[in-house]
Write a protein that holds these residues in place. Structure first.
Motif, PDB file in Angstrom:
ATOM      1  N   ARG A  73       0.854  -1.193   0.000  1.00 28.33           N
ATOM      2  CA  ARG A  73       0.000   0.000   0.000  1.00 28.33           C
ATOM      3  C   ARG A  73       0.894   1.249   0.000  1.00 28.33           C
ATOM      4  O   ARG A  73       2.080   1.177   0.326  1.00 28.33           O
ATOM      5  N   GLY A  75       0.524   6.005  -0.178  1.00 25.08           N
ATOM      6  CA  GLY A  75      -0.344   7.166  -0.047  1.00 25.08           C
ATOM      7  C   GLY A  75      -0.406   7.690   1.364  1.00 25.08           C
ATOM      8  O   GLY A  75       0.548   7.620   2.133  1.00 25.08           O
ATOM      9  N   SER A  76      -1.572   8.200   1.712  1.00 24.72           N
ATOM     10  CA  SER A  76      -1.751   8.828   3.022  1.00 24.72           C
ATOM     11  C   SER A  76      -2.296   7.826   4.035  1.00 24.72           C
ATOM     12  O   SER A  76      -3.009   6.885   3.682  1.00 24.72           O
ATOM     13  N   LYS A 138      -9.970  11.976   3.135  1.00 25.74           N
ATOM     14  CA  LYS A 138      -8.796  12.179   2.267  1.00 25.74           C
ATOM     15  C   LYS A 138      -7.727  11.088   2.434  1.00 25.74           C
ATOM     16  O   LYS A 138      -6.709  11.117   1.754  1.00 25.74           O
ATOM     17  N   TYR A 139      -7.983  10.117   3.287  1.00 26.05           N
ATOM     18  CA  TYR A 139      -6.950   9.123   3.583  1.00 26.05           C
ATOM     19  C   TYR A 139      -7.119   7.837   2.776  1.00 26.05           C
ATOM     20  O   TYR A 139      -8.219   7.362   2.543  1.00 26.05           O
ATOM     21  N   ASP A 140      -5.964   7.259   2.384  1.00 21.07           N
ATOM     22  CA  ASP A 140      -5.931   5.993   1.645  1.00 21.07           C
ATOM     23  C   ASP A 140      -5.850   4.794   2.588  1.00 21.07           C
ATOM     24  O   ASP A 140      -6.168   3.672   2.197  1.00 21.07           O
ATOM     25  N   ASN A 141      -5.385   5.026   3.810  1.00 21.50           N
ATOM     26  CA  ASN A 141      -5.186   3.965   4.799  1.00 21.50           C
ATOM     27  C   ASN A 141      -5.548   4.488   6.182  1.00 21.50           C
ATOM     28  O   ASN A 141      -5.203   5.622   6.519  1.00 21.50           O
ATOM     29  N   LYS A 163     -13.079   6.787   1.278  1.00 21.94           N
ATOM     30  CA  LYS A 163     -13.193   6.625  -0.167  1.00 21.94           C
ATOM     31  C   LYS A 163     -12.990   5.155  -0.545  1.00 21.94           C
ATOM     32  O   LYS A 163     -12.466   4.365   0.262  1.00 21.94           O
ATOM     33  N   ASN A 165     -11.483   1.701  -1.964  1.00 16.90           N
ATOM     34  CA  ASN A 165     -10.145   1.107  -1.957  1.00 16.90           C
ATOM     35  C   ASN A 165      -9.278   1.602  -0.799  1.00 16.90           C
ATOM     36  O   ASN A 165      -8.058   1.544  -0.853  1.00 16.90           O
ATOM     37  N   CYS A 166      -9.907   2.083   0.245  1.00 17.51           N
ATOM     38  CA  CYS A 166      -9.177   2.495   1.447  1.00 17.51           C
ATOM     39  C   CYS A 166      -8.936   1.250   2.306  1.00 17.51           C
ATOM     40  O   CYS A 166      -9.841   0.448   2.519  1.00 17.51           O
ATOM     41  N   SER A 167      -7.723   1.078   2.757  1.00 21.64           N
ATOM     42  CA  SER A 167      -7.394  -0.040   3.630  1.00 21.64           C
ATOM     43  C   SER A 167      -7.611   0.378   5.084  1.00 21.64           C
ATOM     44  O   SER A 167      -7.176   1.457   5.493  1.00 21.64           O
ATOM     45  N   GLU A 195     -11.170  -3.542   3.560  1.00 18.82           N
ATOM     46  CA  GLU A 195     -11.036  -2.600   2.463  1.00 18.82           C
ATOM     47  C   GLU A 195     -12.402  -2.041   2.113  1.00 18.82           C
ATOM     48  O   GLU A 195     -13.399  -2.765   2.171  1.00 18.82           O
TER      49      GLU A 195
END
Length: 199
Positions: A73, A75-76, A138-141, A163, A165-167, A195
């Motif tokens: 993974r 990103g943020s 705004k976070y990816d994880n 959002k 596909n966020c883990s 996810e």
């Protein structure tokens, strides 16, 4: 007569010195008590909230399991209830733009100093905010060390704010109504990986 006046004067002087010393000691003791109270309140206050989320530092094994869960993974990343910042700092070392949200002011200060000492202040940021009022969109994880009482409400927050596909890496207690993709570790060191969209 003069000797008696001199003795009285010395006696009054000693009495004044004793009173001054007593006042100084009382002031010092009161100041120390006030300082201890000011430092301890942020650590005791979580027990009086609707949901008690105490500060319990992550073990080395837990941090290792979280990083394993985040393998591949990028990103943020946000650590909800970031405590002393060790997960945020570990994630920043692994290449994430890592943030922490923590209500305890002293832990936020400690985390910022810890990140600075590790040379990671540009890859980390710590917010002093209530997690229920902090938007996660705004976070990816997302990483959370939760307590059982908060997981129902937290999964609703995830559903409404995260959002696709966020883990989500959950430590200590799994999300009650969703099936994890994988479970890493055992016992208190276990982490559940989900996810979005949650299923």
């Amino acid at each position: 007569m003069m000797e008696q006046e001199l003795m009285q004067s010395i006696s009054v002087g000693k009495e004044a010195t004793s009173k001054t010393t007593a006042l100084v000691l009382a002031g010092i003791t009161g100041g120390i008590g006030l300082a201890i109270t000011a430092v301890c309140i942020p650590f005791v206050a979580p027990g009086f909230r609707r949901i008690c989320l105490p500060y319990v530092p992550a073990t080395t094994e837990q941090v290792k399991n979280i990083l394993q869960a985040l393998k591949g993974r990028s990103g943020s990343l946000i650590d909800i209830g970031s405590g002393d910042g060790r997960i945020v700092v570990a994630a920043a070392k692994a290449g994430f733009q890592a943030h922490g949200v923590e209500l305890n002011r002293w832990l936020v200060y400690y985390s910022r100093i810890f990140a600075l000492a590790q040379g990671l202040s540009s890859k980390t940021y710590f917010f002093k905010k209530n997690l229920w009022k902090f938007n996660l969109n705004k976070y990816d994880n997302v990483v959370i060390f939760g307590v059982e009482e908060m997981m129902d409400e937290l999964q609703e927050k995830f559903k409404s704010e995260l959002k696709p596909n966020c883990s989500i890496v959950v430590c200590r207690f799994p999300l009650p109504n969703y099936k994890p993709i994988v479970i890493i570790g055992e016992g208190v060191d276990a982490v559940w990986v989900y996810e979005t969209p949650l299923k």
